[in-house]
Each structure stands twice: as structure tokens, then as C-alpha cells.
Write a protein that holds these residues in place. Structure first.
Motif, PDB file in Angstrom:
ATOM      1  N   VAL A  47       0.923  -1.121   0.123  1.00 33.52           N
ATOM      2  CA  VAL A  47       0.104   0.087   0.045  1.00 33.52           C
ATOM      3  C   VAL A  47       0.892   1.343   0.047  1.00 33.52           C
ATOM      4  N   LEU A  83      -1.871  -1.502  -3.925  1.00 33.26           N
ATOM      5  CA  LEU A  83      -2.790  -0.498  -3.823  1.00 33.26           C
ATOM      6  C   LEU A  83      -2.259   0.972  -3.599  1.00 33.26           C
ATOM      7  N   SER A  85      -2.896   4.659  -2.973  1.00 34.36           N
ATOM      8  CA  SER A  85      -3.969   5.327  -2.461  1.00 34.36           C
ATOM      9  C   SER A  85      -3.673   6.995  -2.215  1.00 34.36           C
ATOM     10  N   ASP A 116      -6.855   3.721  -5.413  1.00 31.60           N
ATOM     11  CA  ASP A 116      -7.829   4.294  -4.514  1.00 31.60           C
ATOM     12  C   ASP A 116      -7.605   5.906  -4.390  1.00 31.60           C
ATOM     13  N   THR A 125      -7.273   5.626   4.078  1.00 29.92           N
ATOM     14  CA  THR A 125      -6.455   4.502   3.154  1.00 29.92           C
ATOM     15  C   THR A 125      -6.437   3.078   3.957  1.00 29.92           C
ATOM     16  N   HIS A 128      -9.638   1.369   3.419  1.00 26.31           N
ATOM     17  CA  HIS A 128      -9.537   0.944   2.200  1.00 26.31           C
ATOM     18  C   HIS A 128      -8.896  -0.217   1.705  1.00 26.31           C
ATOM     19  N   THR A 129      -7.780  -0.222   2.416  1.00 30.18           N
ATOM     20  CA  THR A 129      -6.804  -1.387   2.459  1.00 30.18           C
ATOM     21  C   THR A 129      -7.607  -2.753   3.125  1.00 30.18           C
ATOM     22  N   TYR A 132      -9.900  -3.934   0.678  1.00 34.52           N
ATOM     23  CA  TYR A 132      -9.300  -4.562  -0.310  1.00 34.52           C
ATOM     24  C   TYR A 132      -8.936  -6.135   0.152  1.00 34.52           C
ATOM     25  N   LEU A 133      -8.197  -6.111   1.308  1.00 36.60           N
ATOM     26  CA  LEU A 133      -7.849  -7.240   1.782  1.00 36.60           C
ATOM     27  C   LEU A 133      -8.951  -8.543   1.817  1.00 36.60           C
ATOM     28  N   VAL A 141       0.197  -6.973   4.518  1.00 35.73           N
ATOM     29  CA  VAL A 141       0.140  -5.750   3.712  1.00 35.73           C
ATOM     30  C   VAL A 141       1.629  -5.286   4.232  1.00 35.73           C
ATOM     31  N   ILE A 143       3.412  -1.565   4.175  1.00 35.36           N
ATOM     32  CA  ILE A 143       2.900  -0.140   4.066  1.00 35.36           C
ATOM     33  C   ILE A 143       3.993   0.741   3.429  1.00 35.36           C
ATOM     34  N   PHE A 157      -4.077   1.121  10.846  1.00 30.98           N
ATOM     35  CA  PHE A 157      -4.110  -0.299  10.134  1.00 30.98           C
ATOM     36  C   PHE A 157      -4.891  -1.148  11.276  1.00 30.98           C
TER      37      PHE A 157
END
Length: 219
Positions: A47, A83, A85, A116, A125, A128-129, A132-133, A141, A143, A157
Motif C-alpha cells: 500500500v 494499492l 492510495s 484508490d 487508506t 480501504h486497505t 481490499y484485503l 500488507v 505499508i 491499520f
């Protein structure tokens, strides 16, 4: 007497400000150290947080450096998908699509990149992550942001529901003078996030997109 009273007040105020400054600096150093020590391991998706674009719509150096981290990650096989963002800064200034184009131009297949353009802030973010996951049945993930931002990003997160053990990080190994100010600014930003997400882990992102608002007036 008044002179001594004013002098004493000034001295106490000076000491208080000195203490606050020391605490602030210590907190900034702690956040920076935390971000730098976050593990960097292979992940299902990287991300990449957005940042400013220049007048032509191309990523400025800070954002380009983050994207270069992503390119290296892809080439070494550590992150097979992305992703990107970011926000919309104005007409023709879509951070997320500019980030996608930058990655594609450097060999990352477009079908490996999710866009995104609603990532106005760190919490948005993160949420939205998570979506997505869940949609792609993934968990790990990576970062990608500046080192001083990683602690707050990880906090967001985690609070939205991504497991701490599945969160990794990478950052550009480049220091800029502006990082000093950004690290200082990160202290109150982290404090606000920590308090707000502690009170309500399901808090919605708070953002105002002035350029989109102005554009809507003439659309």
C-alpha cells in the motif's frame, strides 16, 4: 514587586515551554525510531500512500521516492500487487492515477495495481486497505510511506482490524531537511489518531477536499 512577579512568571513559563519542547522532541524521535524499526517482509499487497504532484501531474520527489520503493519491491518479488492510495488535488491532479502510471512506466503490470483515489488521509487508506484485503482474501500488507509516518499508519491499520503480525513497512532511504518539520508535526497527528481510535475504533475519516468542492460548483 511587580517587576519580580513578572520576572518569576516569565521564568516559570520559560521552564514549562522548555519541558514541553523536550517531551515533543522525545516523542518525535520515538515515532521516527519506531517507523525505522518496523519489519520489512514479503506481503500480499504493498500500500503506497499518496503525496504531492507537480503542475504537470507527475509525482514530486517525495512521492516518487515512495513509488521507487514499490518498484524495487515488485522486482525482487516481495510484493506482487499494489494499492495506490491518494487524493485528488485539483483538475488533472489525481495522486492515485499518477502513482499507477508511474509504476506502469517502470514495468509493473497495470492489472497488479488497484487505484484508490479516495485516500484523503491515513485512516481512509487503512479502511480501504481492509476492504481490499477482505475482497481478495489476502492478509499480509506492506505499508510504503516516509519513516516518520509509519507509526501512525500502522496504528490506523491495526485499529481498523488488520492483524499486527500481518503489517510490514518500507520507506525511502533518503533524508530531506523537511523531514525534521514533518517528524515534529507527526507528534500531535499521532496523538489525535491514538485518542480518536481508542474512543471509537470504527471512527470515520474526517477530510475536506477543497479542490473537489470547488470543481463541483462549476460542474
Amino acid at each position: 514587586m511587580k517587576y519580580h512577579t513578572k520576572r518569576g512568571f516569565a521564568a516559570r513559563t520559560g521552564r514549562l515551554l522548555a519541558v514541553i519542547a523536550c517531551i515533543w522532541v522525545a516523542a518525535a524521535v520515538a515515532l521516527v525510531a519506531y517507523g525505522m524499526r518496523m519489519p520489512s517482509q514479503p506481503a500480499d499487497v504493498a500500500v503506497i500512500f499518496g503525496n504531492a504532484l507537480d503542475d504537470t501531474g507527475a509525482p514530486k520527489p517525495v512521492l516518487a521516492a515512495r513509488l521507487d520503493v514499490g518498484v524495487r519491491c515488485y522486482r525482487t518479488g516481495q510484493c506482487p500487487a499494489f494499492l495506490v492510495s491518494g487524493a485528488i488535488d485539483g483538475p488533472g491532479l489525481n495522486e492515485a492515477t499518477a502513482m499507477r502510471d508511474y509504476l506502469v512506466a517502470r514495468g509493473v503490470p497495470a492489472d497488479r495495481i488497484a487505484v484508490d483515489d479516495q485516500g484523503d488521509n491515513t485512516l481512509a487508506t487503512a479502511q480501504h486497505t481492509l476492504a481490499y484485503l477482505q475482497t481478495h482474501r489476502l492478509s499480509r500488507v506492506l505499508i510504503v510511506s516516509q519513516y516518520y509516518h509509519l507509526a501512525r499508519a500502522r496504528l490506523a491499520f491495526e485499529r481498523v482490524g488488520i492483524a499486527r503480525a500481518d503489517i510490514f513497512a518500507a520507506y525511502p532511504r533518503r533524508f530531506q531537511l523537511r523531514d525534521v518539520y514533518s517528524s515534529w508535526r507527526e507528534v500531535p497527528a499521532y496523538a489525535v489518531y491514538a485518542l480518536r481510535l481508542w474512543v471509537n475504533p470504527d471512527a470515520r475519516p474526517i477530510s475536506f477536499r477543497p479542490m473537489l468542492y470547488l470543481m463541483s460548483l462549476f460542474s
